[in-house]
Design a protein around this motif. Structure first.
Motif, short mmCIF file in Angstrom:
data_model
loop_
_atom_site.label_atom_id
_atom_site.label_comp_id
_atom_site.label_asym_id
_atom_site.label_seq_id
_atom_site.Cartn_x
_atom_site.Cartn_y
_atom_site.Cartn_z
N ALA A 197 0.86 -1.18 0.00
CA ALA A 197 0.00 0.00 0.00
C ALA A 197 0.89 1.23 0.00
O ALA A 197 2.06 1.16 0.38
CB ALA A 197 -0.91 0.02 1.22
N VAL A 198 0.34 2.34 -0.45
CA VAL A 198 1.05 3.61 -0.38
C VAL A 198 0.28 4.50 0.59
O VAL A 198 -0.94 4.61 0.52
CB VAL A 198 1.22 4.27 -1.77
CG1 VAL A 198 -0.10 4.58 -2.43
CG2 VAL A 198 2.08 5.52 -1.68
N VAL A 199 1.01 5.09 1.54
CA VAL A 199 0.39 5.98 2.52
C VAL A 199 1.17 7.28 2.55
O VAL A 199 2.37 7.32 2.27
CB VAL A 199 0.35 5.35 3.93
CG1 VAL A 199 -0.56 4.15 3.96
CG2 VAL A 199 1.74 4.99 4.43
N GLY A 200 0.47 8.35 2.88
CA GLY A 200 1.13 9.65 2.96
C GLY A 200 0.19 10.70 3.50
O GLY A 200 -0.94 10.42 3.88
N SER A 228 3.27 19.42 -2.36
CA SER A 228 4.26 18.37 -2.13
C SER A 228 3.71 17.47 -1.03
O SER A 228 3.05 17.94 -0.10
CB SER A 228 5.61 18.96 -1.76
OG SER A 228 5.54 19.66 -0.55
N TYR A 229 3.96 16.19 -1.17
CA TYR A 229 3.36 15.20 -0.27
C TYR A 229 4.41 14.22 0.21
O TYR A 229 5.17 13.67 -0.58
CB TYR A 229 2.25 14.44 -1.00
CG TYR A 229 1.19 15.34 -1.58
CD1 TYR A 229 0.14 15.80 -0.80
CD2 TYR A 229 1.26 15.75 -2.90
CE1 TYR A 229 -0.82 16.64 -1.31
CE2 TYR A 229 0.30 16.60 -3.44
CZ TYR A 229 -0.74 17.04 -2.64
OH TYR A 229 -1.68 17.88 -3.16
N GLU A 230 4.44 14.00 1.52
CA GLU A 230 5.30 12.97 2.10
C GLU A 230 4.56 11.63 1.98
O GLU A 230 3.34 11.57 2.15
CB GLU A 230 5.58 13.26 3.58
CG GLU A 230 6.43 14.49 3.81
CD GLU A 230 6.76 14.70 5.27
OE1 GLU A 230 6.88 13.70 6.02
OE2 GLU A 230 6.90 15.87 5.66
N PHE A 231 5.33 10.58 1.70
CA PHE A 231 4.69 9.26 1.58
C PHE A 231 5.71 8.15 1.81
O PHE A 231 6.92 8.36 1.79
CB PHE A 231 4.04 9.10 0.20
CG PHE A 231 5.01 8.91 -0.94
CD1 PHE A 231 5.30 7.65 -1.42
CD2 PHE A 231 5.63 10.00 -1.53
CE1 PHE A 231 6.19 7.47 -2.47
CE2 PHE A 231 6.51 9.84 -2.58
CZ PHE A 231 6.80 8.57 -3.05
N LYS A 232 5.18 6.96 2.04
CA LYS A 232 5.98 5.72 2.14
C LYS A 232 5.11 4.59 1.63
O LYS A 232 3.89 4.69 1.56
CB LYS A 232 6.38 5.43 3.59
CG LYS A 232 7.53 6.26 4.09
CD LYS A 232 8.09 5.71 5.38
CE LYS A 232 9.31 6.53 5.76
NZ LYS A 232 10.15 5.91 6.73
N TYR A 233 5.78 3.48 1.31
CA TYR A 233 5.07 2.26 0.98
C TYR A 233 5.02 1.39 2.23
O TYR A 233 5.93 1.41 3.05
CB TYR A 233 5.80 1.48 -0.12
CG TYR A 233 5.95 2.24 -1.40
CD1 TYR A 233 4.83 2.58 -2.16
CD2 TYR A 233 7.20 2.63 -1.86
CE1 TYR A 233 4.96 3.29 -3.35
CE2 TYR A 233 7.34 3.32 -3.04
CZ TYR A 233 6.21 3.65 -3.78
OH TYR A 233 6.35 4.35 -4.95
N ILE A 234 3.96 0.60 2.34
CA ILE A 234 3.89 -0.44 3.37
C ILE A 234 3.92 -1.77 2.62
O ILE A 234 2.97 -2.10 1.90
CB ILE A 234 2.61 -0.34 4.23
CG1 ILE A 234 2.50 1.02 4.90
CG2 ILE A 234 2.61 -1.45 5.29
CD1 ILE A 234 1.22 1.21 5.68
N ILE A 235 5.03 -2.47 2.76
CA ILE A 235 5.21 -3.76 2.09
C ILE A 235 5.17 -4.84 3.16
O ILE A 235 6.09 -4.95 3.97
CB ILE A 235 6.53 -3.80 1.30
CG1 ILE A 235 6.55 -2.66 0.27
CG2 ILE A 235 6.72 -5.16 0.64
CD1 ILE A 235 7.88 -2.53 -0.47
N ASP A 236 4.07 -5.59 3.17
CA ASP A 236 3.87 -6.64 4.18
C ASP A 236 4.14 -6.13 5.59
O ASP A 236 4.80 -6.79 6.40
CB ASP A 236 4.71 -7.88 3.88
CG ASP A 236 4.21 -8.65 2.66
OD1 ASP A 236 3.05 -8.43 2.25
OD2 ASP A 236 4.98 -9.45 2.12
N GLY A 237 3.68 -4.93 5.90
CA GLY A 237 3.79 -4.37 7.24
C GLY A 237 5.02 -3.53 7.49
O GLY A 237 5.11 -2.87 8.52
N ASP A 238 6.00 -3.54 6.58
CA ASP A 238 7.22 -2.75 6.74
C ASP A 238 7.12 -1.45 5.94
O ASP A 238 6.74 -1.47 4.77
CB ASP A 238 8.45 -3.54 6.26
CG ASP A 238 8.73 -4.75 7.13
OD1 ASP A 238 8.49 -4.67 8.35
OD2 ASP A 238 9.18 -5.77 6.58
N TYR A 239 7.50 -0.34 6.57
CA TYR A 239 7.51 0.95 5.88
C TYR A 239 8.78 1.09 5.05
O TYR A 239 9.89 0.88 5.57
CB TYR A 239 7.41 2.10 6.89
CG TYR A 239 6.03 2.25 7.47
CD1 TYR A 239 5.13 3.16 6.94
CD2 TYR A 239 5.61 1.47 8.54
CE1 TYR A 239 3.85 3.30 7.45
CE2 TYR A 239 4.34 1.59 9.07
CZ TYR A 239 3.46 2.51 8.52
OH TYR A 239 2.19 2.63 9.02
#
Length: 98
Positions: free
Chosen positions: A29-32, A63-74
């Motif tokens: 997922a992508v969150v930000g 501008s937007y800060e974001f991270k991916y969540i890959i199987d629970g890891d940011y």
């Protein structure tokens, strides 16, 4: 990983496509700050080639800060426009400039 931007002439938004190669992952997922860091509704779709991909419309000129969540890891985007320190997370977040 990759981020592609497509600016729309008819609306004040940019279509942003997030692509994450993660063959072994079950969920990405992508969150930000564009979705209040909430993974609900921002899950990327797994493709046959092992990549996860999703497109979202974000308001232009921000501008937007974001991270991916890959199987629970940011995880940060390796090809981000820049990185921003976040005291709350205690780490840097990827930033996309639109």
């Amino acid at each position: 990983m990759a981020v592609a931007k497509q600016y729309l002439k008819t609306k004040p938004v940019c279509k942003v496509t997030f692509t994450v190669p993660a063959e072994e992952a079950k969920k990405v997922a992508v969150v930000g700050d564009f979705n209040n860091w909430n993974p609900k509704g921002s899950t990327l779709k797994k493709l046959k080639n092992g990549n996860f991909k999703g497109t979202f419309e974000l308001p232009k000129e921000g501008s937007y800060e974001f991270k991916y969540i890959i199987d629970g890891d940011y995880v940060n985007e390796a090809e981000a426009d820049r990185y921003q320190w976040n005291d709350y997370a205690g780490s840097e977040n990827a930033v996309i400039e639109l």
